[in-house]
Design an enzyme around this catalytic site. Structure first.
Site, PDB file in Angstrom:
ATOM      1  N   HIS A 147      30.927  77.227 -32.646  1.00  0.00           N
ATOM      2  CA  HIS A 147      31.376  76.734 -31.337  1.00  0.00           C
ATOM      3  C   HIS A 147      32.479  77.632 -30.779  1.00  0.00           C
ATOM      4  O   HIS A 147      32.445  78.024 -29.603  1.00  0.00           O
ATOM      5  CB  HIS A 147      31.874  75.294 -31.503  1.00  0.00           C
ATOM      6  CG  HIS A 147      32.517  74.709 -30.280  1.00  0.00           C
ATOM      7  ND1 HIS A 147      31.836  73.894 -29.396  1.00  0.00           N
ATOM      8  CD2 HIS A 147      33.782  74.812 -29.814  1.00  0.00           C
ATOM      9  CE1 HIS A 147      32.653  73.536 -28.426  1.00  0.00           C
ATOM     10  NE2 HIS A 147      33.850  74.072 -28.652  1.00  0.00           N
ATOM     11  N   GLU A 148      33.448  77.974 -31.624  1.00  0.00           N
ATOM     12  CA  GLU A 148      34.563  78.806 -31.167  1.00  0.00           C
ATOM     13  C   GLU A 148      34.113  80.234 -30.883  1.00  0.00           C
ATOM     14  O   GLU A 148      34.550  80.848 -29.897  1.00  0.00           O
ATOM     15  CB  GLU A 148      35.694  78.795 -32.204  1.00  0.00           C
ATOM     16  CG  GLU A 148      36.243  77.414 -32.530  1.00  0.00           C
ATOM     17  CD  GLU A 148      36.765  76.682 -31.315  1.00  0.00           C
ATOM     18  OE1 GLU A 148      37.101  77.341 -30.306  1.00  0.00           O
ATOM     19  OE2 GLU A 148      36.828  75.442 -31.345  1.00  0.00           O
ATOM     20  N   HIS A 151      32.622  80.345 -27.526  1.00  0.00           N
ATOM     21  CA  HIS A 151      33.625  80.422 -26.455  1.00  0.00           C
ATOM     22  C   HIS A 151      33.985  81.875 -26.175  1.00  0.00           C
ATOM     23  O   HIS A 151      34.089  82.304 -25.024  1.00  0.00           O
ATOM     24  CB  HIS A 151      34.885  79.652 -26.857  1.00  0.00           C
ATOM     25  CG  HIS A 151      34.863  78.194 -26.514  1.00  0.00           C
ATOM     26  ND1 HIS A 151      34.585  77.735 -25.244  1.00  0.00           N
ATOM     27  CD2 HIS A 151      35.115  77.094 -27.275  1.00  0.00           C
ATOM     28  CE1 HIS A 151      34.649  76.406 -25.238  1.00  0.00           C
ATOM     29  NE2 HIS A 151      34.963  76.003 -26.455  1.00  0.00           N
ATOM     30  N   GLU A 224      32.611  73.354 -22.597  1.00  0.00           N
ATOM     31  CA  GLU A 224      32.435  72.737 -23.911  1.00  0.00           C
ATOM     32  C   GLU A 224      30.959  72.469 -24.188  1.00  0.00           C
ATOM     33  O   GLU A 224      30.484  72.677 -25.308  1.00  0.00           O
ATOM     34  CB  GLU A 224      33.239  71.435 -24.006  1.00  0.00           C
ATOM     35  CG  GLU A 224      34.735  71.633 -24.081  1.00  0.00           C
ATOM     36  CD  GLU A 224      35.143  72.535 -25.224  1.00  0.00           C
ATOM     37  OE1 GLU A 224      34.616  72.358 -26.346  1.00  0.00           O
ATOM     38  OE2 GLU A 224      35.976  73.431 -24.999  1.00  0.00           O
TER      39      GLU A 224
END
Length: 294
Positions: A147-148, A151, A224
């Protein structure tokens, strides 16, 4: 989401202080040659310089700020199997995502949390809390890392800086226009600017800044969803869903006070009105969006 909140707070503080101080010093003429009407061109240039300047400065120092405020320790040489796994996992995900290897760090905090920040896709920082490492299994932690990394790959911090710059510019221009109107129409100042202009500009800049943050928070919630989808592609959808389910259970743990809950990766609970200022969508909505993915 610490990276977003820290970025916005730092950016708004820089813009607010610089614009007010320079206005008081008379730097950046915003009145016409007669000193009566506003020179909107000069005002817009003035606002854009400091609006985008503040956001770009915040972006440039985002890694440094995050390290100092969280106490994150970058893993230069893995000291144990956990650190070696973290570095290896992030390296693998970064290669798949097509970005440079980020710095990998651990910071000491009981909450289940993680963040990514950095001015460039090829020079970023990914950090996880000790609480996350203690609470999640490897598959769940892998999904959070994915997930990071997503980003970073999506260039979210850079896009956020540009959006924040536009918002800052609007806030500075609008507050000066209102201040000018109040000074002329209410206090009948005929030439130059009186105290009413500066007082009104300061108050309206604060109010408009708070309202404009709704736009930034909306973007944050959309990114997100995108990062969740990217995490699902890098680590697997079921792992991503399992990680969010774990975060959902951990939100009720007494690690963060209510006013700080929205700062973490999982966001926090909020009323319908306060949803406008949330950095994250509710976890149930994020999980449902992942379940709808093909």
């Amino acid at each position: 989401m610490k990276r977003v909140v820290l970025f916005i707070i730092t950016n708004l503080a820089i813009v607010f202080v610089l614009s007010i101080v320079l206005s008081l010093l008379g730097v950046g003429r915003i009145l016409d040659e007669q000193g009566v009407g506003l020179d909107l061109y000069n005002l817009t240039v003035f606002a854009a310089v400091f609006g985008f300047g503040g956001s770009l400065i915040s972006l440039a120092i985002s890694k440094w700020t995050a390290k100092r405020l969280t106490g994150a320790q970058v893993i230069t040489t893995p000291r144990n199997e956990v650190e070696a796994w973290l570095v290896q996992t992030v390296r693998k995900q970064a290669e798949i995502a097509g970005i440079g290897m980020p710095e990998v760090a651990i910071y000491n905090a009981p909450d289940v949390n993680a963040f990514a920040t950095g001015a460039r896709r090829n020079n970023a920082l990914v950090a996880v809390s000790t609480g996350l490492l203690n609470s999640m299994n490897r598959e769940e932690a892998e999904a959070v890392l994915a997930h990071e990394v997503s980003h970073v790959a999506n260039g979210d911090m850079i896009t956020l800086a540009l959006i924040q710059g536009v918002v800052n510019t609007f806030v500075i221009v609008a507050s000066r226009v209102v201040g000018h109107f109040v000074d002329r129409a209410v206090f009948k100042t005929e030439e130059g600017h009186g105290p009413a202009f500066y007082i009104t500009s300061i108050v309206t800049q604060i109010i408009f800044g708070i309202l404009a943050s709704i736009i930034v928070m909306w973007f944050s919630r959309q990114r997100e969803f995108r990062a969740d989808a990217g995490g699902a592609r890098l680590a697997g959808r079921e792992k991503m869903i399992a990680a969010l389910e774990k975060l959902k259970r951990s939100v009720n743990q007494p690690h963060l006070p209510d006013q700080m809950a929205a700062f973490g990766i999982s966001g926090g609970k909020s009323s319908s009105f306060m949803r406008l200022f949330m950095t994250h969508p509710p976890l149930d909505e994020r999980i449902e969006a992942l379940k709808r993915m093909m």
